[in-house]
Design a protein around this motif. Structure first.
Motif, PDB file in Angstrom:
ATOM      1  N   LYS A  41       0.833  -1.208   0.000  1.00 47.12           N
ATOM      2  CA  LYS A  41       0.000   0.000   0.000  1.00 47.12           C
ATOM      3  C   LYS A  41       0.869   1.261   0.000  1.00 47.12           C
ATOM      4  N   VAL A  42       1.961   1.245   0.774  1.00 42.48           N
ATOM      5  CA  VAL A  42       2.883   2.381   0.811  1.00 42.48           C
ATOM      6  C   VAL A  42       3.517   2.588  -0.562  1.00 42.48           C
ATOM      7  N   GLU A  43       3.939   1.522  -1.208  1.00 46.32           N
ATOM      8  CA  GLU A  43       4.550   1.631  -2.538  1.00 46.32           C
ATOM      9  C   GLU A  43       3.546   2.164  -3.555  1.00 46.32           C
ATOM     10  N   GLU A  44       2.313   1.692  -3.494  1.00 44.34           N
ATOM     11  CA  GLU A  44       1.264   2.187  -4.398  1.00 44.34           C
ATOM     12  C   GLU A  44       1.020   3.671  -4.160  1.00 44.34           C
ATOM     13  N   THR A  45       1.025   4.073  -2.896  1.00 44.26           N
ATOM     14  CA  THR A  45       0.816   5.487  -2.562  1.00 44.26           C
ATOM     15  C   THR A  45       1.957   6.335  -3.094  1.00 44.26           C
ATOM     16  N   LYS A  46       3.186   5.861  -2.964  1.00 36.04           N
ATOM     17  CA  LYS A  46       4.340   6.600  -3.504  1.00 36.04           C
ATOM     18  C   LYS A  46       4.175   6.820  -5.006  1.00 36.04           C
ATOM     19  N   GLN A  47       3.753   5.780  -5.711  1.00 36.03           N
ATOM     20  CA  GLN A  47       3.564   5.902  -7.156  1.00 36.03           C
ATOM     21  C   GLN A  47       2.446   6.892  -7.484  1.00 36.03           C
ATOM     22  N   ARG A  48       1.367   6.819  -6.724  1.00 38.46           N
ATOM     23  CA  ARG A  48       0.239   7.738  -6.963  1.00 38.46           C
ATOM     24  C   ARG A  48       0.644   9.180  -6.690  1.00 38.46           C
ATOM     25  N   LEU A  49       1.469   9.394  -5.663  1.00 37.40           N
ATOM     26  CA  LEU A  49       1.879  10.754  -5.318  1.00 37.40           C
ATOM     27  C   LEU A  49       2.745  11.388  -6.403  1.00 37.40           C
ATOM     28  N   ASN A  50       3.329  10.574  -7.282  1.00 45.47           N
ATOM     29  CA  ASN A  50       4.062  11.127  -8.420  1.00 45.47           C
ATOM     30  C   ASN A  50       3.127  11.831  -9.395  1.00 45.47           C
ATOM     31  N   THR A  51       1.838  11.502  -9.333  1.00 36.65           N
ATOM     32  CA  THR A  51       0.873  12.106 -10.254  1.00 36.65           C
ATOM     33  C   THR A  51       0.110  13.274  -9.620  1.00 36.65           C
ATOM     34  N   VAL A  52       0.298  13.492  -8.324  1.00 30.49           N
ATOM     35  CA  VAL A  52      -0.364  14.605  -7.643  1.00 30.49           C
ATOM     36  C   VAL A  52       0.496  15.853  -7.832  1.00 30.49           C
ATOM     37  N   LEU A  53      -0.038  16.820  -8.564  1.00 25.37           N
ATOM     38  CA  LEU A  53       0.715  18.034  -8.870  1.00 25.37           C
ATOM     39  C   LEU A  53       0.262  19.191  -7.995  1.00 25.37           C
ATOM     40  N   ILE A  54       1.232  19.942  -7.492  1.00 28.66           N
ATOM     41  CA  ILE A  54       0.967  21.098  -6.651  1.00 28.66           C
ATOM     42  C   ILE A  54       1.504  22.322  -7.371  1.00 28.66           C
ATOM     43  N   ASP A  55       0.625  23.277  -7.628  1.00 33.61           N
ATOM     44  CA  ASP A  55       1.020  24.526  -8.266  1.00 33.61           C
ATOM     45  C   ASP A  55       1.137  25.606  -7.203  1.00 33.61           C
ATOM     46  N   GLU A  56       2.199  26.374  -7.295  1.00 35.79           N
ATOM     47  CA  GLU A  56       2.416  27.469  -6.351  1.00 35.79           C
ATOM     48  C   GLU A  56       2.943  28.658  -7.142  1.00 35.79           C
ATOM     49  N   ALA A  57       2.590  29.853  -6.701  1.00 35.72           N
ATOM     50  CA  ALA A  57       3.043  31.070  -7.374  1.00 35.72           C
ATOM     51  C   ALA A  57       3.507  32.075  -6.335  1.00 35.72           C
ATOM     52  N   SER A  58       4.404  32.945  -6.764  1.00 37.31           N
ATOM     53  CA  SER A  58       4.819  34.031  -5.878  1.00 37.31           C
ATOM     54  C   SER A  58       3.629  34.957  -5.673  1.00 37.31           C
TER      55      SER A  58
END
Length: 107
Positions: A18-35
């Motif tokens: 489950k941890v390994e699957e979560t690590k792989q899924r988190l590669n697809t979660v994108l976080i956008d940030e701006a100044s």
């Protein structure tokens, strides 16, 4: 006794998967940030990998200001990514952990 041990080992393997699957899924979660003024935009994954950096060309003439903006914006994005990562990994680890007395570190 060994039946319980076997069951716990299966649960630990499931937790690890489950941890390994979560690590792989988190590669697809994108976080956008701006100044604050939008001159710098960055995108990172929840695994804290930088995917994109966009710089307003007005900043290209002042290297020091550009560096400051990059540092601030990247740190904000990486902080958010770290928070998401920690939450998701804790859930993944806890979901497959066997119920062992005294082992409630994921609560």
């Amino acid at each position: 006794m060994f039946g319980d041990l076997s069951g716990m080992m299966d649960k630990l393997k499931h937790a690890q998967q489950k941890v390994e699957e979560t690590k792989q899924r988190l590669n697809t979660v994108l976080i956008d940030e701006a100044s604050a003024d939008g001159n710098i935009k960055v995108t990172v994954t929840a695994n804290r990998e930088i995917k994109a950096i966009s710089v307003n060309e007005n900043l290209l003439s002042d290297a020091e200001e550009l560096e400051d903006y990059l540092i601030l914006t990247l740190n904000k994005a990486l902080k958010r990514a770290g928070e998401i990562n920690e939450q998701e990994m804790a859930v993944a680890a806890k979901s497959g952990m066997p119920n062992i007395p005294g082992m409630d570190m994921f609560k």
